[in-house]
Design a protein around this motif. Structure first.
Motif, short mmCIF file in Angstrom:
data_model
loop_
_atom_site.label_atom_id
_atom_site.label_comp_id
_atom_site.label_asym_id
_atom_site.label_seq_id
_atom_site.Cartn_x
_atom_site.Cartn_y
_atom_site.Cartn_z
N MET A 1 0.82 -1.20 0.00
CA MET A 1 0.00 0.00 0.00
C MET A 1 0.86 1.25 0.00
O MET A 1 1.78 1.39 0.80
CB MET A 1 -0.92 0.01 1.22
N ALA A 2 0.56 2.17 -0.91
CA ALA A 2 1.22 3.46 -0.92
C ALA A 2 0.72 4.28 0.26
O ALA A 2 -0.41 4.09 0.73
CB ALA A 2 0.94 4.19 -2.22
N PRO B 1 0.48 8.40 1.57
CA PRO B 1 -0.92 8.06 1.75
C PRO B 1 -1.49 7.44 0.48
O PRO B 1 -1.00 7.73 -0.62
CB PRO B 1 -1.58 9.42 2.04
N PRO B 2 -2.49 6.58 0.60
CA PRO B 2 -3.03 5.90 -0.58
C PRO B 2 -3.61 6.90 -1.58
O PRO B 2 -4.29 7.85 -1.19
CB PRO B 2 -4.11 4.99 0.00
N GLU B 3 -3.34 6.68 -2.84
CA GLU B 3 -3.80 7.59 -3.89
C GLU B 3 -5.07 7.09 -4.59
O GLU B 3 -5.75 7.87 -5.24
CB GLU B 3 -2.69 7.79 -4.93
N ARG B 4 -5.34 5.79 -4.47
CA ARG B 4 -6.50 5.20 -5.15
C ARG B 4 -7.28 4.37 -4.13
O ARG B 4 -6.86 3.28 -3.74
CB ARG B 4 -6.06 4.34 -6.34
N ILE B 5 -8.42 4.93 -3.69
CA ILE B 5 -9.20 4.32 -2.62
C ILE B 5 -10.57 3.92 -3.14
O ILE B 5 -11.23 4.69 -3.85
CB ILE B 5 -9.37 5.29 -1.43
N VAL B 6 -10.99 2.71 -2.78
CA VAL B 6 -12.36 2.26 -3.04
C VAL B 6 -13.08 2.20 -1.70
O VAL B 6 -12.58 1.62 -0.74
CB VAL B 6 -12.38 0.88 -3.73
N CYS B 7 -14.28 2.81 -1.66
CA CYS B 7 -15.08 2.84 -0.43
C CYS B 7 -16.32 1.98 -0.63
O CYS B 7 -17.17 2.31 -1.47
CB CYS B 7 -15.50 4.26 -0.11
N LEU B 8 -16.46 0.94 0.15
CA LEU B 8 -17.60 0.03 -0.01
C LEU B 8 -18.77 0.35 0.92
O LEU B 8 -19.76 -0.37 0.93
CB LEU B 8 -17.15 -1.42 0.17
N MET C 1 -13.77 6.57 13.89
CA MET C 1 -13.61 6.21 12.47
C MET C 1 -13.10 7.40 11.68
O MET C 1 -12.20 7.26 10.83
CB MET C 1 -14.96 5.73 11.91
N ILE C 2 -13.66 8.57 11.93
CA ILE C 2 -13.23 9.77 11.22
C ILE C 2 -11.76 10.05 11.49
O ILE C 2 -10.97 10.32 10.56
CB ILE C 2 -14.10 10.97 11.64
N ARG C 3 -11.36 9.97 12.75
CA ARG C 3 -9.96 10.23 13.11
C ARG C 3 -9.04 9.18 12.48
O ARG C 3 -7.96 9.51 11.97
CB ARG C 3 -9.80 10.22 14.63
N CYS C 4 -9.46 7.93 12.50
CA CYS C 4 -8.64 6.85 11.94
C CYS C 4 -8.51 7.00 10.43
O CYS C 4 -7.42 6.83 9.87
CB CYS C 4 -9.26 5.50 12.29
N LEU C 5 -9.61 7.33 9.76
CA LEU C 5 -9.56 7.50 8.31
C LEU C 5 -8.64 8.65 7.94
O LEU C 5 -7.91 8.57 6.94
CB LEU C 5 -10.97 7.73 7.76
N GLY C 6 -8.66 9.70 8.74
CA GLY C 6 -7.73 10.80 8.50
C GLY C 6 -6.28 10.35 8.62
O GLY C 6 -5.42 10.71 7.80
N ALA C 7 -5.98 9.54 9.63
CA ALA C 7 -4.63 9.03 9.81
C ALA C 7 -4.22 8.13 8.63
O ALA C 7 -3.07 8.19 8.16
CB ALA C 7 -4.52 8.27 11.12
N LEU C 8 -5.16 7.33 8.15
CA LEU C 8 -4.86 6.42 7.03
C LEU C 8 -4.57 7.17 5.74
O LEU C 8 -3.88 6.64 4.86
CB LEU C 8 -6.04 5.48 6.80
N THR C 9 -5.12 8.37 5.62
CA THR C 9 -5.00 9.10 4.36
C THR C 9 -4.11 10.34 4.46
O THR C 9 -4.10 11.18 3.57
CB THR C 9 -6.39 9.51 3.86
N GLY C 10 -3.36 10.44 5.56
CA GLY C 10 -2.38 11.51 5.68
C GLY C 10 -2.97 12.87 5.99
O GLY C 10 -2.34 13.89 5.73
N CYS C 11 -4.15 12.91 6.57
CA CYS C 11 -4.74 14.21 6.95
C CYS C 11 -5.31 14.10 8.36
O CYS C 11 -6.48 14.43 8.61
CB CYS C 11 -5.80 14.65 5.94
N ALA C 12 -4.50 13.63 9.27
CA ALA C 12 -4.94 13.37 10.64
C ALA C 12 -5.42 14.64 11.34
O ALA C 12 -6.41 14.61 12.08
CB ALA C 12 -3.81 12.73 11.43
N ALA C 13 -4.74 15.76 11.11
CA ALA C 13 -5.11 17.00 11.80
C ALA C 13 -6.50 17.47 11.37
O ALA C 13 -7.32 17.87 12.20
CB ALA C 13 -4.08 18.08 11.53
#
Length: 261
Positions: free
Chosen positions: A2-3, A5-12, A103-115
């Motif tokens: 996984m890159a 932060p991930p550049e190509r995300i699929v949301c199910l 979830m919101i905080r975690c998703l931010g951390a996963l995508t490089g926008c935690a703040a």
């Protein structure tokens, strides 16, 4: 691999779609669930790759995602297929208001926008605290119906939002039951609970309030006798994400207290 932060995300599921849009990360999304409707432009901007318990795995693989976001055990088989194909998968399982914020905080951390994610979650939490602390003239008893046949109630985050809005969920004791099967009711239980307000949100279909009102014996329920049966559209309340904490909570407030709240 996984890159980051991930550049190509699929949301199910819809809630991660809405969160990424709110965080200004929509450009990273390359595929979404067919249930994604928030924001409205997502339906014309992003390809749909699945429903909820099913997904077009070959189509997802064609999109070459760095990360696929799933929700709960109901998508475990989809996640397993993707993992076997070498795709990085993160499975969320938020079931409460606190879980949605996490979830919101975690998703931010996963995508490089935690703040930015922390700021968004903190803003929601502050508003919830303000609403919870607002004095109310009473504590109306509420029956929240998430499905009609058979009746199902007690979904945890909706139950918590009813309490935050100043109501009392008459089936709050079912919150601990994660699976819907364990939260099935019979009609007499609802009659005996005597709710002052009925809020209904049937996943994927329009609520027929007149059908609720004419159920056998339900004319004895205060909510039915007083005409206090309210629909909240399922995308606003049955998705454990930003929608539930904003428009969903506002709809509950209106159902309990009117437009003035």
């Amino acid at each position: 691999m996984m890159a980051f932060p991930p550049e190509r995300i699929v949301c199910l599921t819809e809630e991660t779609v809405e969160t990424l849009y709110l965080l200004g990360q929509s450009d990273r999304i390359v595929g979404v669930t067919g249930y994604a409707v928030r924001p409205a432009r997502v339906r014309r901007e992003k390809p749909r790759v699945g429903a909820f318990t099913s997904a077009d795995v070959p189509k997802i693989l064609e999109l070459k995602p760095d990360l696929v976001l799933t929700f709960s055990d109901l998508q475990a088989d989809i996640a397993a297929d993707l993992i076997r194909a070498g795709i990085a998968v993160h499975g969320f399982n938020q079931r409460s208001v606190a879980g949605i914020l996490d979830m919101i905080r975690c998703l931010g951390a996963l995508t490089g926008c935690a703040a930015a994610a922390k700021a968004l979650a903190d803003n929601y939490a502050a508003r919830i605290d303000t609403i919870r602390a607002t004095p109310r003239p009473s504590r109306p008893r509420v029956y929240f119906e998430e499905w009609d046949d058979p009746p199902i109630s007690g979904i945890r985050w909706a139950s918590e939002l009813i309490e935050i809005a100043g109501g009392v969920d008459v089936f709050a004791h079912l919150q601990s039951e994660q699976g819907a099967r364990a939260r099935i009711l019979d009609a007499q239980q609802v009659i005996d609970a005597a709710p002052d307000v009925i809020i209904a949100s049937w996943c994927g279909k329009k609520v027929r309030t007149e059908r609720i009102a004419t159920r056998a014996g339900w004319d004895a329920i205060p909510a039915v006798a007083q005409g206090r049966i309210v629909e909240i559209k399922s995308p606003l309340i049955l998705q454990p994400g930003p929608a539930a904490l904003t428009d969903g909570l506002d709809a509950i407030l209106t159902a309990l207290w009117g437009e003035t709240q």
